[in-house]
Scaffold this motif. Structure first.
Motif, PDB file in Angstrom:
ATOM      1  N   ARG A 241       0.820  -1.208   0.000  1.00  0.00           N
ATOM      2  CA  ARG A 241       0.000   0.000   0.000  1.00  0.00           C
ATOM      3  C   ARG A 241       0.860   1.267   0.000  1.00  0.00           C
ATOM      4  N   PRO A 242       1.931   1.341   0.826  1.00  0.00           N
ATOM      5  CA  PRO A 242       2.759   2.552   0.801  1.00  0.00           C
ATOM      6  C   PRO A 242       3.361   2.843  -0.570  1.00  0.00           C
ATOM      7  N   MET A 243       3.799   1.808  -1.290  1.00  0.00           N
ATOM      8  CA  MET A 243       4.403   2.041  -2.601  1.00  0.00           C
ATOM      9  C   MET A 243       3.354   2.420  -3.644  1.00  0.00           C
ATOM     10  N   ILE A 244       2.165   1.824  -3.564  1.00  0.00           N
ATOM     11  CA  ILE A 244       1.091   2.206  -4.485  1.00  0.00           C
ATOM     12  C   ILE A 244       0.723   3.670  -4.274  1.00  0.00           C
ATOM     13  N   GLU A 245       0.515   4.057  -3.017  1.00  0.00           N
ATOM     14  CA  GLU A 245       0.119   5.430  -2.720  1.00  0.00           C
ATOM     15  C   GLU A 245       1.230   6.413  -3.072  1.00  0.00           C
ATOM     16  N   PHE A 246       2.492   6.013  -2.869  1.00  0.00           N
ATOM     17  CA  PHE A 246       3.618   6.866  -3.245  1.00  0.00           C
ATOM     18  C   PHE A 246       3.624   7.119  -4.754  1.00  0.00           C
ATOM     19  N   LEU A 247       3.509   6.050  -5.541  1.00  0.00           N
ATOM     20  CA  LEU A 247       3.550   6.200  -6.990  1.00  0.00           C
ATOM     21  C   LEU A 247       2.365   7.010  -7.500  1.00  0.00           C
ATOM     22  N   GLU A 248       1.169   6.679  -7.035  1.00  0.00           N
ATOM     23  CA  GLU A 248      -0.018   7.385  -7.519  1.00  0.00           C
ATOM     24  C   GLU A 248       0.048   8.871  -7.178  1.00  0.00           C
ATOM     25  N   GLY A 249       0.566   9.191  -5.990  1.00  0.00           N
ATOM     26  CA  GLY A 249       0.713  10.595  -5.602  1.00  0.00           C
ATOM     27  C   GLY A 249       1.733  11.315  -6.466  1.00  0.00           C
ATOM     28  N   ALA A 250       2.847  10.650  -6.763  1.00  0.00           N
ATOM     29  CA  ALA A 250       3.881  11.257  -7.598  1.00  0.00           C
ATOM     30  C   ALA A 250       3.390  11.433  -9.034  1.00  0.00           C
ATOM     31  N   PHE A 251       2.640  10.455  -9.541  1.00  0.00           N
ATOM     32  CA  PHE A 251       2.089  10.586 -10.894  1.00  0.00           C
ATOM     33  C   PHE A 251       1.114  11.751 -10.953  1.00  0.00           C
ATOM     34  N   ARG A 252       0.311  11.897  -9.909  1.00  0.00           N
ATOM     35  CA  ARG A 252      -0.662  12.988  -9.870  1.00  0.00           C
ATOM     36  C   ARG A 252       0.043  14.343  -9.806  1.00  0.00           C
TER      37      ARG A 252
END
Length: 371
Positions: A241-252
């Motif tokens: 979950r931390p890596m998914i949320e990190f990537l999605e936030g950075a993409f956004r």
């Protein structure tokens, strides 16, 4: 959604582990900000670039599997019909040594098994490479050995591997960007905790590198590499979950999505595709079966310790997997006046040592034409 073809998809473990106390402060960089490395002899890679990729090659039980992986990749290098088909390098996805990152582990687990590999080796560090053994008789800093082997201002003899021929690499930091004529490869450092952790400084750097790639290199493939797998269907780790949320936030925040995300950590091969609402399809590929003796099987979708219905999995599909054999990836990026493609093949290594050739288990193509 559950894959109707395979019956599996990504899972989140319901019994989470809170081990953020294991976080290690990254070492000082060897190069200058923003930590970019331009490949040498890049003029040879303008039309086609081939390279290997795998992770989790270390292991303390035996070096046999590491040696077999290295031998198979070496065979592909020497067996290439044309010079342009020879892999230009190996990109290691982390966990070079186990179970801690001492210098003493590098000879038997990495330098000796990969002595025969003829191309340069670049790497990002895994959780085991980063972790520090509290019972070590000789105190050392986190990533001290990794930095000695991979992060230097100039290539030189590795003091704990003087008997081998491989020199140290010249990566500018433990998180860094490789620049080549056909691709930008951003390598992240996801630290020690079981599901990974990236601090604010690295996050800001990553957002900046995504923007730089989109603004200044729109004609190149954009690849992200990280050790901890964002998505996984395995029973041991599951998704992060931390890596998914990190990537999605950075993409956004950057307004940029890569063309592919590669990771290790999980000891098997998995290829996911994620369809985003803007129409972009991003492959998420796990390639962590490079040599560690224990492989991770996929979880039973009905296992009560696994959550398969998280909203984080929206648009995600498991396309293929191999959880019973070690293996590695061979990536080919090719550009002509009429097409631009990234092709990947996963090679599974047979258990029978009498069989000399690995099996081309999975193949995927990413069409980049029009960049």
């Amino acid at each position: 959604m559950i894959s109707t073809k395979i019956g599996y998809n990504a899972v989140l473990k319901t019994e989470l582990v809170d081990d953020l106390h294991k976080y290690q402060v990254p070492p000082a960089p060897a190069g200058s900000f923003p930590y970019r490395l331009q490949l040498e002899h890049e003029d040879k890679l303008k039309g086609k670039m081939v390279f290997h990729m795998t992770g989790d090659t270390g292991g303390t039980e035996s070096s046999e599997q590491q040696e077999r992986t290295a031998k198979q990749m070496t065979g592909q290098y020497h067996g290439a019909d044309q010079k342009e088909d020879q892999p230009a390098f190996l990109y290691h996805l982390g966990d070079i040594v186990y179970h801690f990152g001492e210098a003493a582990g590098y000879v038997n687990q990495f330098l000796a098994p990969f002595e025969c590999y003829p191309a340069p080796i670049y790497a990002i560090a895994g959780n085991h490479d980063t972790d520090v053994d509290p019972d070590s008789e000789e105190p050392y800093e986190s990533l001290e050995a990794f930095s000695t082997a991979f992060c230097n201002r100039s290539s030189k003899t590795i003091y704990f591997g003087e008997e081998g021929n491989r020199k140290s690499q010249v990566q500018p930091h433990v998180y860094w960007t490789m620049e080549s004529p056909l691709a930008i490869i951003i390598g992240l450092h996801t630290n020690v905790p079981k599901y990974g952790y990236i601090n604010r400084e690295q996050r800001n750097w990553f957002v900046g590198e995504l923007k730089n790639a989109a603004e200044n290199h729109p004609d190149k493939a954009l690849i992200v590499c990280m050790h901890h797998a964002p998505y996984s269907a395995d029973v041991n780790h599951g998704s992060s979950r931390p890596m998914i949320e990190f990537l999605e936030g950075a993409f956004r925040d950057s307004g940029v999505k890569p063309d592919a995300v590669f990771s290790g950590h999980v000891h098997n091969y998995q290829r996911f595709s994620k369809q985003y609402q803007d129409g972009k399809m991003v492959p998420y590929i796990v390639a962590g079966a490079g040599g560690f003796d224990e492989l991770h099987q996929l979880a039973n979708p009905l296992d009560v310790t696994c959550d398969t219905r998280s909203q984080l999995f929206e648009g995600l599909q498991l396309e293929n997997y191999c959880d019973d054999r070690h293996g590695f990836l061979k990536i080919s990026i090719e550009k002509t006046p009429f097409s631009f493609t990234l092709n990947g093949t996963y090679y599974a290594i047979p258990f029978d040592q009498q069989i000399q050739e690995p099996t081309a288990f999975d193949h995927f193509t990413i069409d980049l034409t029009g960049r």
